[in-house]
Write a protein that holds these residues in place. Sequence first.
Motif, PDB file in Angstrom:
ATOM      1  N   VAL A  40       0.821  -1.212   0.000  1.00 41.05           N
ATOM      2  CA  VAL A  40       0.000   0.000   0.000  1.00 41.05           C
ATOM      3  C   VAL A  40       0.851   1.257   0.000  1.00 41.05           C
ATOM      4  O   VAL A  40       0.651   2.167  -0.804  1.00 41.05           O
ATOM      5  CB  VAL A  40      -0.969   0.001   1.203  1.00 41.05           C
ATOM      6  N   THR A  41       1.833   1.324   0.894  1.00 43.37           N
ATOM      7  CA  THR A  41       2.603   2.558   1.069  1.00 43.37           C
ATOM      8  C   THR A  41       3.928   2.560   0.321  1.00 43.37           C
ATOM      9  O   THR A  41       4.534   3.619   0.140  1.00 43.37           O
ATOM     10  CB  THR A  41       2.898   2.792   2.560  1.00 43.37           C
ATOM     11  N   GLY A  42       4.421   1.397  -0.069  1.00 43.31           N
ATOM     12  CA  GLY A  42       5.715   1.318  -0.725  1.00 43.31           C
ATOM     13  C   GLY A  42       6.896   1.325   0.222  1.00 43.31           C
ATOM     14  O   GLY A  42       8.050   1.252  -0.216  1.00 43.31           O
ATOM     15  N   THR A  43       6.651   1.404   1.523  1.00 41.86           N
ATOM     16  CA  THR A  43       7.739   1.361   2.497  1.00 41.86           C
ATOM     17  C   THR A  43       8.456   0.017   2.417  1.00 41.86           C
ATOM     18  O   THR A  43       7.818  -1.030   2.343  1.00 41.86           O
ATOM     19  CB  THR A  43       7.188   1.565   3.923  1.00 41.86           C
ATOM     20  N   ASP A 375      -3.124   1.043  15.124  1.00 44.27           N
ATOM     21  CA  ASP A 375      -4.558   1.039  15.404  1.00 44.27           C
ATOM     22  C   ASP A 375      -5.097  -0.383  15.275  1.00 44.27           C
ATOM     23  O   ASP A 375      -4.341  -1.323  15.014  1.00 44.27           O
ATOM     24  CB  ASP A 375      -5.310   2.015  14.485  1.00 44.27           C
ATOM     25  N   PHE A 376      -6.408  -0.548  15.458  1.00 50.01           N
ATOM     26  CA  PHE A 376      -6.998  -1.884  15.426  1.00 50.01           C
ATOM     27  C   PHE A 376      -6.859  -2.559  14.060  1.00 50.01           C
ATOM     28  O   PHE A 376      -6.901  -3.777  13.963  1.00 50.01           O
ATOM     29  CB  PHE A 376      -8.478  -1.815  15.799  1.00 50.01           C
ATOM     30  N   SER A 377      -6.703  -1.773  13.011  1.00 49.25           N
ATOM     31  CA  SER A 377      -6.553  -2.336  11.672  1.00 49.25           C
ATOM     32  C   SER A 377      -5.118  -2.749  11.375  1.00 49.25           C
ATOM     33  O   SER A 377      -4.803  -3.175  10.275  1.00 49.25           O
ATOM     34  CB  SER A 377      -7.022  -1.324  10.613  1.00 49.25           C
ATOM     35  N   ARG A 378      -4.237  -2.587  12.358  1.00 52.45           N
ATOM     36  CA  ARG A 378      -2.809  -2.903  12.238  1.00 52.45           C
ATOM     37  C   ARG A 378      -2.076  -1.943  11.317  1.00 52.45           C
ATOM     38  O   ARG A 378      -0.998  -2.244  10.800  1.00 52.45           O
ATOM     39  CB  ARG A 378      -2.590  -4.343  11.774  1.00 52.45           C
ATOM     40  N   ASN A 379      -2.650  -0.755  11.101  1.00 55.07           N
ATOM     41  CA  ASN A 379      -1.942   0.307  10.387  1.00 55.07           C
ATOM     42  C   ASN A 379      -0.912   0.932  11.319  1.00 55.07           C
ATOM     43  O   ASN A 379      -1.102   0.981  12.539  1.00 55.07           O
ATOM     44  CB  ASN A 379      -2.905   1.392   9.916  1.00 55.07           C
ATOM     45  N   THR A 394       2.934   1.910   7.079  1.00 55.13           N
ATOM     46  CA  THR A 394       2.728   0.557   6.575  1.00 55.13           C
ATOM     47  C   THR A 394       1.367   0.041   7.026  1.00 55.13           C
ATOM     48  O   THR A 394       0.831   0.457   8.045  1.00 55.13           O
ATOM     49  CB  THR A 394       3.841  -0.399   7.050  1.00 55.13           C
ATOM     50  N   THR A 395       0.801  -0.845   6.222  1.00 51.82           N
ATOM     51  CA  THR A 395      -0.501  -1.439   6.529  1.00 51.82           C
ATOM     52  C   THR A 395      -0.493  -2.869   5.983  1.00 51.82           C
ATOM     53  O   THR A 395       0.555  -3.423   5.679  1.00 51.82           O
ATOM     54  CB  THR A 395      -1.641  -0.605   5.920  1.00 51.82           C
ATOM     55  N   ARG A 428      -2.251 -15.254  11.196  1.00 54.02           N
ATOM     56  CA  ARG A 428      -2.105 -14.962  12.627  1.00 54.02           C
ATOM     57  C   ARG A 428      -0.646 -14.870  13.080  1.00 54.02           C
ATOM     58  O   ARG A 428      -0.284 -14.017  13.858  1.00 54.02           O
ATOM     59  CB  ARG A 428      -2.821 -16.021  13.469  1.00 54.02           C
ATOM     60  N   THR A 429       0.177 -15.792  12.596  1.00 57.72           N
ATOM     61  CA  THR A 429       1.539 -15.915  13.106  1.00 57.72           C
ATOM     62  C   THR A 429       2.344 -14.651  12.826  1.00 57.72           C
ATOM     63  O   THR A 429       2.339 -14.116  11.714  1.00 57.72           O
ATOM     64  CB  THR A 429       2.238 -17.120  12.472  1.00 57.72           C
ATOM     65  N   LEU A 430       3.087 -14.192  13.838  1.00 59.30           N
ATOM     66  CA  LEU A 430       3.814 -12.929  13.752  1.00 59.30           C
ATOM     67  C   LEU A 430       5.286 -13.137  13.432  1.00 59.30           C
ATOM     68  O   LEU A 430       5.884 -14.162  13.778  1.00 59.30           O
ATOM     69  CB  LEU A 430       3.697 -12.170  15.076  1.00 59.30           C
ATOM     70  N   ASN A 431       5.857 -12.126  12.796  1.00 62.67           N
ATOM     71  CA  ASN A 431       7.298 -12.055  12.557  1.00 62.67           C
ATOM     72  C   ASN A 431       7.834 -10.718  13.049  1.00 62.67           C
ATOM     73  O   ASN A 431       7.081  -9.767  13.277  1.00 62.67           O
ATOM     74  CB  ASN A 431       7.610 -12.221  11.070  1.00 62.67           C
ATOM     75  N   ILE A 432       9.156 -10.638  13.191  1.00 62.10           N
ATOM     76  CA  ILE A 432       9.826  -9.432  13.670  1.00 62.10           C
ATOM     77  C   ILE A 432      10.238  -8.577  12.472  1.00 62.10           C
ATOM     78  O   ILE A 432      10.906  -9.060  11.552  1.00 62.10           O
ATOM     79  CB  ILE A 432      11.060  -9.797  14.516  1.00 62.10           C
ATOM     80  N   VAL A 433       9.846  -7.301  12.490  1.00 58.15           N
ATOM     81  CA  VAL A 433      10.002  -6.435  11.320  1.00 58.15           C
ATOM     82  C   VAL A 433      10.599  -5.084  11.732  1.00 58.15           C
ATOM     83  O   VAL A 433      10.247  -4.538  12.782  1.00 58.15           O
ATOM     84  CB  VAL A 433       8.644  -6.194  10.627  1.00 58.15           C
ATOM     85  N   ILE A 434      11.474  -4.544  10.883  1.00 55.86           N
ATOM     86  CA  ILE A 434      12.027  -3.203  11.069  1.00 55.86           C
ATOM     87  C   ILE A 434      11.454  -2.277   9.995  1.00 55.86           C
ATOM     88  O   ILE A 434      11.513  -2.581   8.806  1.00 55.86           O
ATOM     89  CB  ILE A 434      13.560  -3.213  10.986  1.00 55.86           C
ATOM     90  N   VAL A 435      10.899  -1.157  10.447  1.00 47.35           N
ATOM     91  CA  VAL A 435      10.314  -0.153   9.552  1.00 47.35           C
ATOM     92  C   VAL A 435      11.181   1.108   9.629  1.00 47.35           C
ATOM     93  O   VAL A 435      11.365   1.663  10.712  1.00 47.35           O
ATOM     94  CB  VAL A 435       8.867   0.184   9.962  1.00 47.35           C
ATOM     95  N   PRO A 436      11.713   1.585   8.513  1.00 45.43           N
ATOM     96  CA  PRO A 436      12.564   2.776   8.564  1.00 45.43           C
ATOM     97  C   PRO A 436      11.745   4.059   8.641  1.00 45.43           C
ATOM     98  O   PRO A 436      10.658   4.151   8.063  1.00 45.43           O
ATOM     99  CB  PRO A 436      13.327   2.705   7.246  1.00 45.43           C
TER     100      PRO A 436
END
Length: 448
Positions: A40-43, A375-379, A394-395, A428-436
């Motif tokens: 969505v955002t291109g990040t 937020d609740f939408s995970r944005n 990011t979304t 559901r399963t989560l991963n570890i992410v870095i957002v610049p």
Amino acid sequence: MRFRFTAFLCLCAALSLSLDASAQIGRRFPSERKVVEDPVTGTMLTFLTSKPHGDSKIYPTHPQWTADGNWVVFRSRLAGSEALAVNEQTGDIVQVTEGGYIGMLNLARKSMKLFYMRRTDAGLQIVEADLGRVLADSAKGTMQAAASYQRVAATLPAELQAGGDLALDAGEEWVYFAVGKEEAARHMAPGAKIEPAFGPRRMGAGPNGIARLNVRTGEVRHVVSVPFQVGHIQANLWNPGEIVFCWETGGKAPQRTWTVRADGSGLRPLYPEAPYEWVTHEAVISKDEVAMAIMGHRAIPGAAAAVDGPATGVGGANPGQDDGWGQTGTREKPSGLAIVNLRTRQMQIVGQTDSGSGFWHVHGSSDGRFAVGDDFSRNLYLIDRRNREMMLLTTGHKTTAADHPHPTFNADGTRIQIQSAMLSEDGRTLNIVIVPVPDAWLKRPARP
């Protein structure tokens, strides 16, 4: 028959050795690092883990990176009940505990140390792990026994009824932890009014308390007792001897946020809230500031529903929609990502989403330039505190995810760590992410 039985015993012994080896501190795992463009955002998102092990990050109230800034420590089922560290550049994954842990993982900011609790036959222990040596020896393939890297700072007396809430003081000499009702009651003033359970989850009843342990000497001192349930204990990582904690109810509290000094003095509400305010997820972000969310996630009773208003898309599995919380958490009053100054006690709302739940988990850079919230939408939204500009970072992290993103800035305010289900086949399963933080924003002038 004897030969077969002997062979069977040898096989069992080999399997036992293999299992023991797999549980060892310093064990290395292959890199899972991937760089993925947000659709969505291109990040450009750096997934430090990308397989369905069931990863989760440390809570935003605590540091995520080692003191050298190179490794992110996280929780995962990849090594059973052990903590892991992943190198942000190489993606190397290393097991950094042995013997398990409970509750909060505490990374020191001045040294390559990790402090945590674990349950043993001897009782509840507070352990110090030397991550610098673990990571160095693991890279060289010269690992020693776990005891050479892990030191038991203390085994806590059972009568303290200590839990998994643990916070390392900025001076890195003391840790703070919660104590149970009986221990807290011993230190309560005679005749103090004890709070009953609050809200539909029937949580929040007191008394509870906070104690501290000297990790060098093993000395235990009581800090404070309060008439309600204590949660989210965190230390001000820039100011030794300062604690922030909450009245934990599982939702709206009569007075959520509190602060106290390590010697028990100065107990007061951090942000004195109104009955209609739903305050949550406070996080100390700098020497003088605490970020928190003033929720705007519930419909206003009797009001016409907006086409894309605050109540849209926040029901179902999302929290806080059940009855019994009163007329709170609506946008009839101001709401959003709020920042409180611990010294002046002034509060400012630095941003709010136009629709949906509003901000839920929040954080900020320690230099005062940026704030971030999910937020609740995970944005995930980034806010420039200088001019209040807000951007969607990011979304697409799936509303079915096992948990929220829980954003946390790194020490220099250039990157944000989250947990994401974007790549998960089960949703559901989560991963570890870095957002610049975008380069264009980093090049902007600092706040005056």
